[in-house]
Design a protein around this motif. Structure first.
Motif, PDB file in Angstrom:
ATOM      1  N   LYS A  84      28.030 -36.124  18.310  1.00  0.00           N
ATOM      2  CA  LYS A  84      27.888 -34.683  18.487  1.00  0.00           C
ATOM      3  C   LYS A  84      26.487 -34.266  18.931  1.00  0.00           C
ATOM      4  O   LYS A  84      26.282 -33.110  19.299  1.00  0.00           O
ATOM      5  N   ASP A  85      25.555 -35.212  18.917  1.00  0.00           N
ATOM      6  CA  ASP A  85      24.184 -34.841  19.286  1.00  0.00           C
ATOM      7  C   ASP A  85      23.875 -35.082  20.755  1.00  0.00           C
ATOM      8  O   ASP A  85      22.705 -35.090  21.152  1.00  0.00           O
ATOM      9  N   ILE A 108      35.562 -27.573  22.624  1.00  0.00           N
ATOM     10  CA  ILE A 108      34.353 -28.390  22.760  1.00  0.00           C
ATOM     11  C   ILE A 108      33.112 -27.509  22.770  1.00  0.00           C
ATOM     12  O   ILE A 108      32.081 -27.842  22.161  1.00  0.00           O
ATOM     13  N   GLN A 109      33.178 -26.377  23.429  1.00  0.00           N
ATOM     14  CA  GLN A 109      32.047 -25.442  23.423  1.00  0.00           C
ATOM     15  C   GLN A 109      31.733 -24.976  22.007  1.00  0.00           C
ATOM     16  O   GLN A 109      30.560 -24.875  21.620  1.00  0.00           O
ATOM     17  N   GLU A 110      32.782 -24.705  21.203  1.00  0.00           N
ATOM     18  CA  GLU A 110      32.568 -24.254  19.837  1.00  0.00           C
ATOM     19  C   GLU A 110      32.068 -25.377  18.939  1.00  0.00           C
ATOM     20  O   GLU A 110      31.263 -25.151  18.039  1.00  0.00           O
ATOM     21  N   LYS A 111      32.513 -26.597  19.193  1.00  0.00           N
ATOM     22  CA  LYS A 111      32.106 -27.722  18.357  1.00  0.00           C
ATOM     23  C   LYS A 111      30.681 -28.169  18.656  1.00  0.00           C
ATOM     24  O   LYS A 111      29.983 -28.697  17.782  1.00  0.00           O
ATOM     25  N   LEU A 112      30.224 -27.954  19.889  1.00  0.00           N
ATOM     26  CA  LEU A 112      28.896 -28.417  20.306  1.00  0.00           C
ATOM     27  C   LEU A 112      28.055 -27.226  20.759  1.00  0.00           C
ATOM     28  O   LEU A 112      27.728 -27.076  21.945  1.00  0.00           O
ATOM     29  N   LYS A 157      24.754 -28.696  26.264  1.00  0.00           N
ATOM     30  CA  LYS A 157      25.063 -28.081  27.546  1.00  0.00           C
ATOM     31  C   LYS A 157      26.427 -28.577  28.007  1.00  0.00           C
ATOM     32  O   LYS A 157      26.635 -29.775  28.220  1.00  0.00           O
ATOM     33  N   VAL A 158      27.369 -27.653  28.129  1.00  0.00           N
ATOM     34  CA  VAL A 158      28.726 -28.007  28.537  1.00  0.00           C
ATOM     35  C   VAL A 158      28.937 -27.554  29.980  1.00  0.00           C
ATOM     36  O   VAL A 158      28.903 -26.366  30.283  1.00  0.00           O
ATOM     37  N   HIS A 159      29.129 -28.523  30.882  1.00  0.00           N
ATOM     38  CA  HIS A 159      29.391 -28.227  32.286  1.00  0.00           C
ATOM     39  C   HIS A 159      30.901 -28.257  32.510  1.00  0.00           C
ATOM     40  O   HIS A 159      31.567 -29.239  32.211  1.00  0.00           O
ATOM     41  N   TYR A 160      31.442 -27.168  33.068  1.00  0.00           N
ATOM     42  CA  TYR A 160      32.882 -27.082  33.293  1.00  0.00           C
ATOM     43  C   TYR A 160      33.190 -26.964  34.779  1.00  0.00           C
ATOM     44  O   TYR A 160      32.510 -26.243  35.519  1.00  0.00           O
ATOM     45  N   ALA A 182      42.451 -29.656  18.085  1.00  0.00           N
ATOM     46  CA  ALA A 182      42.902 -30.990  17.685  1.00  0.00           C
ATOM     47  C   ALA A 182      42.303 -32.051  18.592  1.00  0.00           C
ATOM     48  O   ALA A 182      41.863 -33.127  18.129  1.00  0.00           O
ATOM     49  N   ILE A 183      42.253 -31.790  19.885  1.00  0.00           N
ATOM     50  CA  ILE A 183      41.663 -32.733  20.839  1.00  0.00           C
ATOM     51  C   ILE A 183      40.192 -32.944  20.525  1.00  0.00           C
ATOM     52  O   ILE A 183      39.708 -34.088  20.455  1.00  0.00           O
ATOM     53  N   ALA A 184      39.472 -31.854  20.347  1.00  0.00           N
ATOM     54  CA  ALA A 184      38.037 -31.958  20.063  1.00  0.00           C
ATOM     55  C   ALA A 184      37.783 -32.680  18.740  1.00  0.00           C
ATOM     56  O   ALA A 184      36.829 -33.465  18.616  1.00  0.00           O
TER      57      ALA A 184
END
Length: 888
Positions: free
Chosen positions: A404-405, A440-444, A448-451, A705-707
């Motif tokens: 997660k880091d 994934i955005q909420e979990k991390l 930086k999340v690139h979509y 569930a996926i995340a």
């Protein structure tokens, strides 16, 4: 006796005015014209149901009887019988009836291999169904999707991955399907000794699993062995073990008889052999196939079709052919009125068992509060089910779980942020739509999340998004003018006129306008589309009920669909700087109203931004698969690899294969997440991608569930309920229902991933297998084994028990068959004992003539976390033992 004979004579003499004659006779015979409601015996809840049903039917005219045998049965006001619509859906949550908890699609629930969980899911769904029904009744709403008779579960066998509706089933194995189906039905129907909670319907009976485009004309044949070993066991279990109250017959013919007019299926097997005492409902408009051109063409007229269906045991018509044709059939002597009475008796018995003719305070289920709908408790079960449905197909070098880091991650793919892909088909309307990207955005939050979309779902099938406000105008206003009417014909003055910045509505908890009825209203939107870029565009209208789309005063999209929201589209070139007049005429006449004006630029470069996102990230989560927009029930979709809802190829669509290879070429580690309703031949991915997760259509909490699985907050343990083949070339002809070379039982090749396959983040060992060395032919066989979690973290193991017969005695039989399974949770280092009791019916072989046979000889038992002889499963093991069966 005299009155009875007079009745018959008068019927023959006055056929033209038979409705009046029969009514007068019945009034004379029963005195019903002078009775008050309280004097009717059927109104007395203290009397036995059979007596009440007989009394009610005795007061009805022939036309009234027939009217109650169509799915949208009208009220009989003179008798105080309210209108009732038999058509309701709850495949994985109450569907098309407002907000509801949406569970994973059925194929995902099958992947849990957790039968008790399906009971809990059924209980939650029926809680919401009851709460909704009584809420509707309080508002005097008795329309489609507002009742208590549900046309689910689909317990057909998913024998071929090309079938678009396979997503609605629990998989390819009869035993797995029967265990999941029995538990789901029991959860739906409840355990009250007097009243049913809801009515469940086992469908589609029988020998039915595609192709979709020819289901109205196809005639299937099987061996007796395949019929009894593969196609019937789940239905038999539903009737004998779950006491399912309704069965839906299929569209196709079987052995030359239409399934909804089959003496073999509906009389010999269903009622005589199995003792079924519920009612049979036709698939929708299936009776029309009996006579319509280029379909079954078994008879020449609707009256003959009605007579055939009723005489063979189809009690309820989803359609309108019975009314009035069944009345004509009776008067012409094509079917006896006693058959009508028998069918109606079964139907009315169901309504009485549901408590529909009793005071609500007497019916325990009526006390369920509406607060249960979309409650936290129900949400938690939906999320739990989604987690348990996740199947880890591959985890090379233990790439998963991810840390997660990490500083950056790319979430790429057409399914990464697509809400519809969470839901599958026959779904309810959720209040949550947690996609993989969102989760994934909420979990991390610190990553930086690139979509990037990366590609369309298939070549020629783009992902359509709501047309933004920046591209819509009405005069000086941004958006379109919306005129809202309280009728479905846009009549009179609109109740509300406003500017809607976008047309992107799913009205669930909110009404379209104050004091609106969600069941019947219409909207007219007008304005202009002003594109910000030139190019080729696809413009679509997604709507419930019906919609018309006009561009530059030309009608370009026009559809009516009273089943569920559908999307229709047009392709056209738009130029920047130009404006295009647009008008939408939409109406809704049942719940779950939805209207969306959507588009996509067909010539947009989606690949370059995806490659850039991957290059700028430490790891890539690539969300690929299919979509319920292109695989499903009898669809108009014709694309490369797809065929009217079915598939002609089982690989990923070419647009996604290109994306997969281009992202792989960046050299970044990739986790492939599949979201789909059927098996995929992902051969290249299996050779080149280190980690692959099968997520199916996972419900409203699917992204969470996926995340959770990707980042180690949940240890996956789902198992495949179907075989993943390597190529369509491995499959027999789609229309052949012969089981040779089909499913894990008979497939002669090497699968890509076998039935029962699924990995874990921990490991398990099996020991102390105990099975008698020898048993007699009439004895149950006890089987016990101990399972130990030999890894460092807790996790679930799915214990699978298979049996194989001596091939010398059963040369044509299956390689092995699943006869038991149990999903257990083990802490690190913990050991548990699991026990099975194998019945003679389970270890009997099915002979060529469909009979059960037990002979002296050896049988092998295989127990472990996988199927015998399966590969790619390093997290568990298998134990095998041979025993002797002695018939002396």
């Amino acid at each position: 006796m005299i009155r009875k004979e007079s009745k018959k004579i008068l019927k023959k003499l006055f056929r033209v005015n038979h409705f009046i004659v029969v009514s007068v006779i019945l009034q004379l015979n029963t005195g019903c014209a002078t009775k008050s409601e309280t004097e009717y015996k059927f109104k007395n809840p203290e009397l036995p149901i059979k007596e009440r049903v007989d009394d009610l039917i005795s007061h009805m005219t022939l036309s009234e009887k027939v009217s109650q045998m169509r799915y949208d049965a009208p009220a009989i006001e003179r008798l105080g019988v309210p209108a009732y619509n038999w058509w309701n859906e709850c495949l994985h949550g109450v569907a098309r009836a407002g907000e509801a908890t949406v569970f994973p699609q059925a194929i995902g629930m099958g992947s849990t291999w957790n039968a008790p969980l399906l009971f809990d899911v059924g209980t939650v769904i029926s809680d919401e169904a009851r709460a909704k029904h009584h809420g509707f009744i309080k508002e005097n709403k008795r329309g489609i999707y507002q009742g208590l008779t549900f046309w689910t579960p689909n317990i057909n066998i998913f024998r071929d991955p090309r079938w678009g509706r396979g997503q609605e089933t629990y998989g390819e194995d009869p035993y797995l399907t029967s265990r999941m189906g029995v538990n789901f039905i029991k959860g739906l129907q409840g355990d009250d000794p007097k009243y049913l909670k809801v009515v469940a319907t086992a469908k589609h009976f029988a020998v039915h699993s595609g192709p979709e485009k020819s289901r109205h004309e196809d005639n299937y044949h099987t061996s007796d062995r395949d019929l009894k070993e593969t196609y019937l066991p789940a239905f038999e279990a539903a009737i004998k073990e779950a006491n399912v109250q309704s069965v839906m017959c299929a569209y196709n013919r079987y052995r030359d008889e239409a399934c909804c007019g089959s003496n073999l299926l509906l009389n010999d097997i269903l009622r005589k052999e199995w003792g079924f005492d519920g009612y049979v409902v036709s698939d929708c408009w299936a009776i029309n196939d009996f006579w319509e051109p280029n379909k079954h063409e078994l008879v020449e007229t609707p009256a003959e079709a009605s007579a055939l269906a009723v005489s063979r045991g189809t009690d309820l018509n989803c359609g309108d052919v019975y009314d009035p044709n069944l009345s004509d059939a009776v008067l012409k002597g094509l079917v006896d009125e006693d058959k009508v009475d028998q069918a109606l008796s079964r139907l009315m018995e169901a309504r009485f068992k549901l408590g529909m003719f009793d005071p609500e305070e007497m019916v325990s289920w009526s006390k369920i509060s509406y607060d249960v709908v979309c409650s936290d408790k129900h949400y938690k079960l939906s999320e739990k089910t989604a987690r348990e449905s996740m199947v880890l197909l591959k985890n090379e070098d233990k790439l998963l779980p991810l840390k997660k880091d990490i500083k950056s991650i790319a979430v790429i793919g057409p399914n990464a942020n697509a809400k519809q892909v969470l839901l599958g088909n026959y779904h309810g309307t959720p209040l949550n739509n947690i996609t993989p990207l969102k989760a994934i955005q909420e979990k991390l939050p610190n990553t930086k999340v690139h979509y990037a979309k990366g590609s369309h779902i298939a070549n020629g099938w783009p992902l359509l998004q709501p047309i933004p406000a920046s591209a819509l105008r009405n005069g000086d206003n941004i958006g379109l003018k919306g005129e809202y009417f309280d009728n479905k014909e846009w009549k009179g003055e609109p109740k509300v006129t406003r500017i809607d910045s976008v047309v992107d509505f799913i009205w669930v908890s909110e009404k379209p306008f104050e004091n609106a009825s969600s069941d019947s209203f219409s909207v007219r939107w007008t304005g202009k589309i002003v594109p910000e870029e030139s190019g080729e565009y696809r413009i679509g209208l997604r709507a419930s009920s019906a919609g018309k789309l006009f561009v530059n005063d030309s009608l370009r999209v026009d559809f009516k669909d009273d089943h569920e929201p559908k999307m229709r589209y047009l392709d056209m070139k738009l130029e920047v700087g130009k404006s295009y007049d647009v008008k939408i005429k939409y109406y809704n006449y049942h719940t779950d109203p939805q209207a969306q004006l959507v588009w996509s630029k067909l010539d947009e470069d989606l690949l370059s931004p995806a490659i850039e996102a991957a290059k700028n990230s430490e790891v890539v989560v690539l969300c690929l698969g299919l979509s319920p927009d292109i695989e499903g029930e009898e669809m108009p979709v014709v694309l490369d690899g797809f065929d009217k809802g079915d598939r002609s190829e089982i690989s990923l669509p070419q647009s996604q294969i290109t994306l997969l290879k281009e992202i792989h070429a960046t050299g970044k580690p990739i986790v492939l997440v599949l979201m789909n309703g059927s098996a995929l031949a992902i051969n290249w991915a299996d050779d080149n991608i280190p980690a692959i997760l099968e997520a199916w259509y996972p419900g409203e909490f699917g992204g969470s569930a996926i995340a959770d699985v990707l980042f180690g907050d949940y240890n996956p343990a789902g198992r495949l309920p179907v075989t993943f083949y390597k190529s369509v070339e491995d499959l027999p002809d789609f229309k052949s229902y012969d089981m040779t070379n089909r499913t894990y039982k008979y497939f002669k090749g090497e699968p890509l991933y076998p039935f029962g396959h699924g990995l874990s983040y921990t490991t398990f060992s099996y020991s102390k297998l105990e099975i008698p060395e020898e048993i007699k032919t009439d004895e149950n066989i006890p089987v016990t084994v101990e399972i130990t979690n030999t890894g460092d973290i807790k996790g679930d193991e799915v214990v699978q028990l298979y049996l194989s017969h001596d091939k010398k005695l059963d040369t044509d039989g299956p390689k092995h068959s699943l006869i038991g399974f149990e999903r257990i949770n083990l802490e690190a280092g913990e050991t548990k004992k699991v026990s099975f009791s194998v019945t003679p019916k389970q270890y009997a072989r099915i002979t060529a003539d469909g009979k059960q046979e037990i002979k002296s000889g050896s049988v092998q038992f295989h127990i472990g976390g996988k199927q015998p002889n399966s590969k790619n499963h390093e997290t568990t093991q298998l134990m095998t033992k041979t025993i002797m069966i002695n018939d002396k």
